[in-house]
Structure formats: C-alpha cells, structure tokens
Design a protein around this motif. Sequence first.
Motif, PDB file in Angstrom:
ATOM      1  N   GLU A  16     -40.760   6.542  23.819  1.00 52.11           N
ATOM      2  CA  GLU A  16     -39.387   7.046  23.955  1.00 52.11           C
ATOM      3  C   GLU A  16     -38.673   6.993  22.607  1.00 52.11           C
ATOM      4  OE1 GLU A  16     -38.480   5.292  28.429  1.00 52.11           O
ATOM      5  OE2 GLU A  16     -37.552   4.340  26.707  1.00 52.11           O
ATOM      6  N   VAL A  17     -37.712   7.892  22.437  1.00 56.17           N
ATOM      7  CA  VAL A  17     -36.864   7.897  21.240  1.00 56.17           C
ATOM      8  C   VAL A  17     -35.432   8.157  21.680  1.00 56.17           C
ATOM      9  CG1 VAL A  17     -36.298   9.061  19.075  1.00 56.17           C
ATOM     10  CG2 VAL A  17     -38.682   8.793  19.741  1.00 56.17           C
ATOM     11  N   GLU A  18     -34.525   7.403  21.078  1.00 51.30           N
ATOM     12  CA  GLU A  18     -33.101   7.607  21.337  1.00 51.30           C
ATOM     13  C   GLU A  18     -32.355   7.307  20.048  1.00 51.30           C
ATOM     14  OE1 GLU A  18     -29.550   5.654  24.086  1.00 51.30           O
ATOM     15  OE2 GLU A  18     -31.632   5.126  24.471  1.00 51.30           O
ATOM     16  N   TYR A  19     -31.298   8.056  19.792  1.00 50.10           N
ATOM     17  CA  TYR A  19     -30.461   7.783  18.621  1.00 50.10           C
ATOM     18  C   TYR A  19     -29.136   7.208  19.097  1.00 50.10           C
ATOM     19  CZ  TYR A  19     -28.074   8.187  14.193  1.00 50.10           C
ATOM     20  OH  TYR A  19     -27.398   7.886  13.043  1.00 50.10           O
ATOM     21  N   ASP A  20     -28.768   6.052  18.563  1.00 52.35           N
ATOM     22  CA  ASP A  20     -27.504   5.403  18.889  1.00 52.35           C
ATOM     23  C   ASP A  20     -26.466   5.842  17.864  1.00 52.35           C
ATOM     24  OD1 ASP A  20     -25.313   3.595  19.077  1.00 52.35           O
ATOM     25  OD2 ASP A  20     -26.627   2.040  19.900  1.00 52.35           O
ATOM     26  N   GLN A  21     -25.552   6.698  18.288  1.00 55.61           N
ATOM     27  CA  GLN A  21     -24.520   7.250  17.395  1.00 55.61           C
ATOM     28  C   GLN A  21     -23.570   6.168  16.875  1.00 55.61           C
ATOM     29  OE1 GLN A  21     -23.927  10.424  16.397  1.00 55.61           O
ATOM     30  NE2 GLN A  21     -25.432  11.517  17.634  1.00 55.61           N
ATOM     31  N   VAL A  22     -23.273   5.181  17.703  1.00 56.99           N
ATOM     32  CA  VAL A  22     -22.325   4.136  17.325  1.00 56.99           C
ATOM     33  C   VAL A  22     -22.919   3.233  16.235  1.00 56.99           C
ATOM     34  CG1 VAL A  22     -21.016   2.131  18.140  1.00 56.99           C
ATOM     35  CG2 VAL A  22     -21.213   4.166  19.585  1.00 56.99           C
ATOM     36  N   ASP A  23     -24.142   2.742  16.469  1.00 57.66           N
ATOM     37  CA  ASP A  23     -24.777   1.825  15.515  1.00 57.66           C
ATOM     38  C   ASP A  23     -25.522   2.548  14.394  1.00 57.66           C
ATOM     39  OD1 ASP A  23     -23.894  -0.407  16.867  1.00 57.66           O
ATOM     40  OD2 ASP A  23     -25.742  -0.638  18.022  1.00 57.66           O
ATOM     41  N   LYS A  24     -25.666   3.875  14.516  1.00 59.53           N
ATOM     42  CA  LYS A  24     -26.424   4.662  13.533  1.00 59.53           C
ATOM     43  C   LYS A  24     -27.846   4.116  13.386  1.00 59.53           C
ATOM     44  CE  LYS A  24     -22.864   7.199  12.296  1.00 59.53           C
ATOM     45  NZ  LYS A  24     -22.526   8.199  13.270  1.00 59.53           N
ATOM     46  N   THR A  25     -28.505   3.935  14.538  1.00 58.38           N
ATOM     47  CA  THR A  25     -29.878   3.429  14.553  1.00 58.38           C
ATOM     48  C   THR A  25     -30.743   4.258  15.494  1.00 58.38           C
ATOM     49  OG1 THR A  25     -29.370   1.859  16.328  1.00 58.38           O
ATOM     50  CG2 THR A  25     -29.240   1.026  14.075  1.00 58.38           C
ATOM     51  N   TRP A  26     -32.023   4.307  15.182  1.00 55.39           N
ATOM     52  CA  TRP A  26     -33.016   4.922  16.060  1.00 55.39           C
ATOM     53  C   TRP A  26     -33.599   3.829  16.939  1.00 55.39           C
ATOM     54  CZ3 TRP A  26     -33.696  10.032  16.460  1.00 55.39           C
ATOM     55  CH2 TRP A  26     -33.232  10.834  15.415  1.00 55.39           C
ATOM     56  N   LEU A  27     -33.656   4.075  18.249  1.00 57.09           N
ATOM     57  CA  LEU A  27     -34.258   3.154  19.209  1.00 57.09           C
ATOM     58  C   LEU A  27     -35.572   3.785  19.651  1.00 57.09           C
ATOM     59  CD1 LEU A  27     -31.018   2.443  21.243  1.00 57.09           C
ATOM     60  CD2 LEU A  27     -31.981   1.075  19.389  1.00 57.09           C
ATOM     61  N   ILE A  28     -36.669   3.204  19.230  1.00 54.32           N
ATOM     62  CA  ILE A  28     -37.981   3.819  19.422  1.00 54.32           C
ATOM     63  C   ILE A  28     -38.873   2.859  20.213  1.00 54.32           C
ATOM     64  CG2 ILE A  28     -40.020   4.729  18.250  1.00 54.32           C
ATOM     65  CD1 ILE A  28     -38.023   5.305  15.879  1.00 54.32           C
ATOM     66  N   THR A  29     -39.285   3.307  21.388  1.00 53.09           N
ATOM     67  CA  THR A  29     -40.208   2.507  22.202  1.00 53.09           C
ATOM     68  C   THR A  29     -41.623   2.942  21.882  1.00 53.09           C
ATOM     69  OG1 THR A  29     -38.572   2.284  23.972  1.00 53.09           O
ATOM     70  CG2 THR A  29     -40.871   1.826  24.538  1.00 53.09           C
ATOM     71  N   LEU A  30     -42.451   1.966  21.511  1.00 49.76           N
ATOM     72  CA  LEU A  30     -43.852   2.207  21.190  1.00 49.76           C
ATOM     73  C   LEU A  30     -44.727   1.411  22.148  1.00 49.76           C
ATOM     74  CD1 LEU A  30     -43.656   1.854  17.298  1.00 49.76           C
ATOM     75  CD2 LEU A  30     -43.714   3.973  18.617  1.00 49.76           C
TER      76      LEU A  30
END
Length: 95
Positions: A30-44
Amino acid sequence: MDVKQAVSKAKRYLAEVFSDEEISDIRLEEVEYDQVDKTWLITLGFLQPDVEMPVDRALRRTSLHRPVRHSYKLVKIPENDNDVPSIKTRILGEP
C-alpha cells in the motif's frame, strides 16, 4: 519526491535495517501520502525465516521446505531528507 522514488527509498531502508534477519521478497502492498505531515506511508510485505514454527527434521533437510513468516511493515518516508524515516509493524486489518 514522487511515489516511485518514495517506494524505492522505503524498500532500501527496510532492507538495510533488517539486513541481519534474512528477509526476502520485499513487495509493495500500500502507498498513501500524508498531506499534513508531508510523508509517504508505505506498507511493504516480505518473507523471513520463522524461528518459532516447529518443523519436521526430514522436511528441514529438503531444499523444498523453508519455514517463512509473512511480515508487513509500515515505512514512513518524510519529504524532507533531514528527517529520519520510521518503520512500524503493520497488522493486516488495522488502518
């Protein structure tokens, strides 16, 4: 940083952190971009030897059987290169 760069960085980071644990077959889940924290959340997802699973000795001697455990990690990749990435255990079914 675009999504491909973030995923590549997350895979490299995960492989480096777990280099002494014989992980293999790292795959994007999975991939998600957190606009508030300016981080990529990547499930591997990946495979690793399962030391807790009992295995019959005859099977252990064959090359066809290697006990593995499917593991999932949430890797947080910040846009800012000065910030440190993080890794958390991801339990399937939890957000």
